[in-house]
Design an enzyme around this catalytic site. Structure first.
Site, PDB file in Angstrom:
ATOM      1  N   GLU A 171      -5.714   3.556   6.016  1.00 25.66           N
ATOM      2  CA  GLU A 171      -5.369   3.594   4.595  1.00 25.66           C
ATOM      3  C   GLU A 171      -5.898   4.867   3.956  1.00 25.66           C
ATOM      4  O   GLU A 171      -5.392   5.330   2.947  1.00 25.66           O
ATOM      5  CB  GLU A 171      -5.983   2.391   3.851  1.00 25.66           C
ATOM      6  CG  GLU A 171      -5.182   1.126   3.939  1.00 25.66           C
ATOM      7  CD  GLU A 171      -5.662   0.069   2.950  1.00 25.66           C
ATOM      8  OE1 GLU A 171      -6.368   0.433   1.980  1.00 25.66           O
ATOM      9  OE2 GLU A 171      -5.322  -1.097   3.126  1.00 25.66           O
ATOM     10  N   ARG A 185       0.822  -1.219   0.000  1.00 23.90           N
ATOM     11  CA  ARG A 185       0.000   0.000   0.000  1.00 23.90           C
ATOM     12  C   ARG A 185       0.854   1.267   0.000  1.00 23.90           C
ATOM     13  O   ARG A 185       0.515   2.266   0.629  1.00 23.90           O
ATOM     14  CB  ARG A 185      -0.968   0.010   1.188  1.00 23.90           C
ATOM     15  CG  ARG A 185      -1.894  -1.198   1.220  1.00 23.90           C
ATOM     16  CD  ARG A 185      -2.785  -1.279  -0.022  1.00 23.90           C
ATOM     17  NE  ARG A 185      -3.580  -2.486  -0.017  1.00 23.90           N
ATOM     18  CZ  ARG A 185      -3.243  -3.614  -0.641  1.00 23.90           C
ATOM     19  NH1 ARG A 185      -2.109  -3.663  -1.336  1.00 23.90           N
ATOM     20  NH2 ARG A 185      -4.028  -4.662  -0.604  1.00 23.90           N
ATOM     21  N   SER A 214     -11.251  -1.155   2.479  1.00 24.26           N
ATOM     22  CA  SER A 214     -10.534  -1.471   3.720  1.00 24.26           C
ATOM     23  C   SER A 214     -10.064  -0.170   4.359  1.00 24.26           C
ATOM     24  O   SER A 214      -9.357   0.619   3.728  1.00 24.26           O
ATOM     25  CB  SER A 214      -9.345  -2.379   3.428  1.00 24.26           C
ATOM     26  OG  SER A 214      -9.775  -3.633   2.937  1.00 24.26           O
TER      27      SER A 214
END
Length: 302
Positions: A295, A175, A225
């Site tokens: 995130e 990520r 997410s």
């Protein structure tokens, strides 16, 4: 703002300009106050000119794709949103390679690959973002990541140059990539895929879509997410084991279907969502000593 509008129109007169545009219309959470100026360049040259002008004039700005990883504050963003949308979403197939511009959605990119009988992007079909954002954060799902199929990425540098980088130069990890650190803007990417059977590719995409529907709260607005996966753990499992399934703040809720998702039950504010995320992180830290990192990028005034 009037001055910003005049300055940016001077360098990109053909771009589309909106003033005080609600960001709830442009984020998958469907929350967020107005951006002072919302601009849609039609070409990479326009994007280059607009970004260059913002940097030169020290105008706060943000590069926006599908808004799938973004939480904009209820009071909005006092700056310029440069939106890479349908005007910057070209896609070309050349043998087993695909070239695509940053504004294309991952769903459309995967669909184009499938139509060409190319396998390798099935994992991306259900990720609700644009190519630019997906490359920036090395998006992934079901065992696949963008770095697995990328061969080159075109970026706009702070100096205003368009350059091509290899995945190694992009420093793509879990990520993450070099984009935030180097202040790059992803403008296009090339992929190396493999020949496959169109029907088999369709079946795999349908299989992954069914898994998503079964396990993820797709019926509610969310940003996918919410937290990065901590080393050695799963964020959703930690949240569930902390007893936070269904926990809510205002209209924001930890999904009972998948605790890794924070959802907008319909009347959430950005402040509700941020407060919920902070409370979840605090409780997980207190119970397990594990730090949860969001995130989602938070932007603007809450």
């Amino acid at each position: 703002m009037i001055n910003w509008l005049e300055q940016l129109r001077e360098v990109a007169p053909e771009a589309a300009f909106l003033q005080n545009e609600p960001m709830s219309r442009h984020t998958t959470f469907q929350v967020g106050g107005p951006a002072t100026l919302f601009v849609e360049p039609k070409t990479v040259d326009e994007l280059t000119a607009l970004a260059g002008c913002c940097r030169k004039k020290e105008i706060p700005h943000y590069i926006l794709g599908k808004g799938s990883n973004l939480l904009v504050g209820d009071k909005g963003y006092d700056g310029v949103m440069l939106h890479l949308g349908s005007e910057l979403a070209a896609c070309q197939v050349d043998g087993e390679r695909i070239y695509a511009e940053a504004g294309i959605s991952l769903a459309q990119l995967a669909k184009q690959a499938c139509a060409a009988g190319l396998t390798g992007l099935e994992f991306a079909a259900g990720i609700p973002g644009s190519l630019g954002g997906a490359v920036t954060m090395n998006a992934g799902a079901y065992g696949g990541e963008m770095k697995d199929v990328l061969t080159a990425v075109q970026v706009l540098t702070e100096a205003g140059d368009l350059i091509w980088l290899t995945p190694e130069q992009m420093r793509m990890g879990y990520r993450t990539s070099a984009v935030p650190e180097e202040h790059y803007v992803v403008t296009a990417a090339e992929f190396q895929l493999k020949d496959g059977c169109i029907e088999t590719i369709k079946e795999r995409m349908a299989e992954l879509a069914a898994m998503r529907r079964a396990k993820q709260p797709l019926e509610y607005p969310s940003a996918g997410s919410t937290f990065k996966r901590p080393a050695g753990y799963f964020a959703g499992k930690l949240i569930q084991d902390t007893g936070l399934s269904g926990f809510s703040v205002g209209g924001a809720q930890v999904s009972e279907k998948h605790c890794g998702f924070v959802i907008n039950r319909g009347d959430a504010t950005a402040s509700d969502i941020l407060s919920l995320c902070r409370e979840v992180a605090q409780r997980v830290r207190e119970k397990f000593g594990v730090e949860l990192e969001m995130e989602i990028r938070c932007l603007g005034e809450f």
